[in-house]
Design a protein around this motif. Structure first.
Motif, PDB file in Angstrom:
ATOM      1  N   VAL A  61     -33.444 -27.115 -15.335  1.00 22.48           N
ATOM      2  CA  VAL A  61     -32.652 -28.297 -15.655  1.00 22.48           C
ATOM      3  C   VAL A  61     -31.243 -28.013 -15.122  1.00 22.48           C
ATOM      4  O   VAL A  61     -30.492 -27.254 -15.721  1.00 22.48           O
ATOM      5  N   SER A  85     -33.908 -35.783 -16.443  1.00 27.11           N
ATOM      6  CA  SER A  85     -33.759 -34.523 -15.731  1.00 27.11           C
ATOM      7  C   SER A  85     -34.543 -33.410 -16.440  1.00 27.11           C
ATOM      8  O   SER A  85     -35.189 -32.584 -15.798  1.00 27.11           O
ATOM      9  N   VAL A  86     -34.494 -33.431 -17.784  1.00 24.47           N
ATOM     10  CA  VAL A  86     -35.210 -32.401 -18.552  1.00 24.47           C
ATOM     11  C   VAL A  86     -36.717 -32.517 -18.329  1.00 24.47           C
ATOM     12  O   VAL A  86     -37.391 -31.532 -18.033  1.00 24.47           O
ATOM     13  N   SER A 118     -38.213 -33.859 -15.870  1.00 26.14           N
ATOM     14  CA  SER A 118     -38.536 -33.536 -14.458  1.00 26.14           C
ATOM     15  C   SER A 118     -38.774 -32.040 -14.286  1.00 26.14           C
ATOM     16  O   SER A 118     -39.550 -31.623 -13.422  1.00 26.14           O
ATOM     17  N   ALA A 119     -38.092 -31.266 -15.125  1.00 27.93           N
ATOM     18  CA  ALA A 119     -38.182 -29.802 -15.000  1.00 27.93           C
ATOM     19  C   ALA A 119     -39.456 -29.240 -15.638  1.00 27.93           C
ATOM     20  O   ALA A 119     -39.785 -28.079 -15.425  1.00 27.93           O
TER      21      ALA A 119
END
Lengths: 235, 371
Positions: free
Chosen positions: A72, A135-136, A138-139
């Motif tokens: 992240v 974003s979190v 996605s990680a």
């Protein structure tokens, strides 16, 4: 250790991070956190010494490490002209997640972070909090063993910060190892099983928040931090 | 409103802006050098005249009257120039088809065929006809050569007149036929450098490239992906441009579509490399824009896109020899206008391939270090 452009950003440090723990790295500006973080996530190579992540050496097995970790980043790092779903699909495809599993995970995670109704929107129009939640997830779309978080709550409102902490707790309960860098002592104190305090490229302390506080006879981690790194303002 | 205060604040902002600009040293150079480069290239390129035209005189005249004509041609100096227009080479007994082959091969810009009965016909007070072959794939130079030759002939002999026969060796060509192949190469070059560079510089600025690089994908695969995207995009643009030029302007497509694609594929590789290399060394999008303009825009004026290289000063022609777009333009014109095959463009393709391989290797290296 990295000695790029003549500056020794990290010098002679050695530590282990245990499977399943939440590990925090804190330190003033220029302490070497970002360099250590970049080395552990395979972005840069150390000029000497070695680092193993998930059992693989970063010098020789960077690609295998990348398969095992999720990152992240500090910036949201999302493609603003792709939708939330397309951003997640991109990451899933780069990690070679099978289509059926990826679709299930995308639906699950979007719901988890309350973005299911925004899945087809371009992320350029998202608020900072929405971007960070996306974003979190996605990680973690490839179900990594280790998640690196680079100052994940900087600039976020208290509600989003709480939500990110909740997510971190959930991932940790599922058995994932979490490695944080942060400037927020409260965050390190609340979340981390162990905290490494860095200063001027060196590791100055590494223990549980409780032990660090006891050691410095302090009531909070901020006092420990000031005690160990000094009051001098860093560049 | 306190005017004094307002002016003082404006001054403070102005100083801050100037300071920021001059801190970005990489920007300052193109900012001030660029206008100078532009005026030089524009001025010499557009305002120049054609000179150093390689003219082969095939003089089969059995008499001596052709001597004064050849002499007039040899000493002709165009207006606004102090250089002779033609570089003459003499021969005799050459068939027109052989002369055309020499123009095709790029050995001469023009061939003047003087018939065996030139002196006798004029002596008999009759009009005589000379044959002038020109490289009509370069419509600008060709037009100027024809006009100048008419002037020289009129000056040499008023009566009886000397006529010119000008065979169309590539069919009927217009300026647009000369322009289109180079505009396609230019569009591909500009489009690829700018869009690749913007993509890389933009992704660096917003951090997305870092996220991508932390996945199992290799840096080489990132570059290859961007390159493939550009290849498809630029080939599609080229096809649309050619078809539009054929439909709207009736442009002639004398050669092979496959060879056009081959030239553009090789050239696009180089342009992608250039875009990545410049963006890897640029601090941000603004820097990329300024630095890339320094490379791309002069290419437009120095490489003979709008006017023939034969019309530019020698020093500018030398610069053109170091710019890859020159060879892409040449190859595109040879294929599209002259309709020639692979042998005719081998030299251009070798130079373009070397450029592409070198710049691509530099780009990958810089991308590995800087991205």
């Amino acid at each position: 250790m990295s000695r790029r452009t003549k500056i020794t950003a990290v010098d002679n440090i050695s530590f282990d991070i245990y499977r399943g723990e939440i590990f925090g790295m804190i330190g003033p500006n220029g302490a070497g956190k970002s360099t250590t973080f970049a080395m552990m996530t395979t972005l840069i190579k150390p000029t000497s010494g070695s680092i193993k992540v998930a059992g693989f050496d970063i010098e020789n097995d960077a690609e295998k490490i990348r398969e095992k970790i999720g990152v992240v980043p500090q910036q949201h790092s999302l493609y603003s002209d792709l939708t939330a779903r397309e951003n997640l699909e991109l990451m899933g495809n780069l990690y070679d997640v099978p289509k059926k599993i990826m679709d299930e995970r995308i639906d699950y995670y979007l719901k988890l972070v309350n973005l299911e109704t925004h899945s087809e929107r371009y992320t350029g129009g998202f608020s900072g909090g929405m971007k960070q939640r996306l974003s979190v997830i996605s990680a973690v779309i490839h179900d990594p063993e280790i998640i690196f978080w680079d100052e994940p709550t900087t600039g976020l409102d208290p509600q989003t910060r709480q939500a990110i902490w909740k997510l971190a707790g959930k991932f940790n309960k599922e058995g994932k190892t979490l490695i944080f860098t942060t400037h927020y002592m409260e965050e390190a104190d609340k979340l981390c099983d162990r905290v490494a305090i860095m200063n001027s490229g060196k590791l100055v302390a590494l223990d549980t928040p409780e032990n660090l506080k006891k050691m410095s006879n302090s009531t909070n981690l901020e006092e420990v931090f000031i005690h160990l790194t000094g009051e001098e303002i860093r560049d | 409103m306190n005017l004094k205060r307002e002016l003082k604040n404006s001054w403070i902002i102005m100083i801050k802006e100037s300071r920021q600009l001059f801190r970005k040293k990489i920007l300052v150079v193109p900012l001030f050098v660029f206008p100078i480069v532009m005026i030089v290239f524009f001025g010499y390129g557009m305002g120049g005249t054609v000179n150093h035209v390689s003219l082969l005189v095939v003089n089969d005249d059995t008499g001596t009257l052709s001597n004064s004509l050849v002499n007039e041609i040899g000493i002709f100096i165009p207006k606004n120039s102090d250089v002779k227009m033609f570089d003459l080479t003499y021969t005799k007994d050459m068939a027109q088809s052989e002369a055309e082959a020499k123009i095709n091969a790029g050995e001469y810009k023009a061939v003047l065929l003087i018939p065996a009965d030139y002196s006798d016909t004029l002596a008999g007070n009759e009009a005589v006809t000379l044959t002038l072959l020109t490289d009509q794939s370069d419509t600008t130079s060709s037009g100027i050569i024809v006009e100048v030759m008419k002037q020289v002939l009129a000056k040499t002999r008023k009566s009886p007149s000397i006529q010119l026969e000008i065979p169309e060796i590539y069919g009927s060509l217009k300026y647009i036929d000369f322009l289109t192949p180079a505009v396609i190469a230019l569009t591909v070059f500009f489009g690829t450098v700018m869009s690749t560079g913007y993509a890389v510089a933009g992704e660096r600025e917003d951090g997305t490239i870092v996220r991508i690089l932390m996945t199992p994908i290799s840096r080489g695969a990132v570059i290859l992906g961007k390159t493939l995207h550009q290849l498809i995009l630029q080939l599609a643009r080229a096809v649309i441009l050619i078809v539009a030029a054929i439909i709207i302007f009736g442009v002639t497509m004398n050669g092979s579509w496959f060879l056009v694609a081959l030239i553009l594929v090789i050239f696009t590789f180089g342009a992608v490399g250039m875009g990545i290399a410049i963006s890897a060394k640029s601090e941000d999008m603004t820097s990329f824009q300024q630095i890339s303009m320094l490379f791309t825009l002069p290419s437009m004026f120095a490489t003979g896109v709008f006017f023939p290289l034969s019309s530019v000063p020698d020093w500018m022609r030398w610069i053109a020899y170091f710019i890859p777009l020159t060879y892409a333009n040449d190859a595109m014109r040879i294929v599209m206008v002259k309709g020639q095959g692979l042998e005719a463009i081998t030299g251009d393709l070798i130079i373009l391939s070397v450029f592409s391989v070198v710049i691509f290797a530099v780009a990958i290296n810089l991308f590995r270090r800087e991205a």
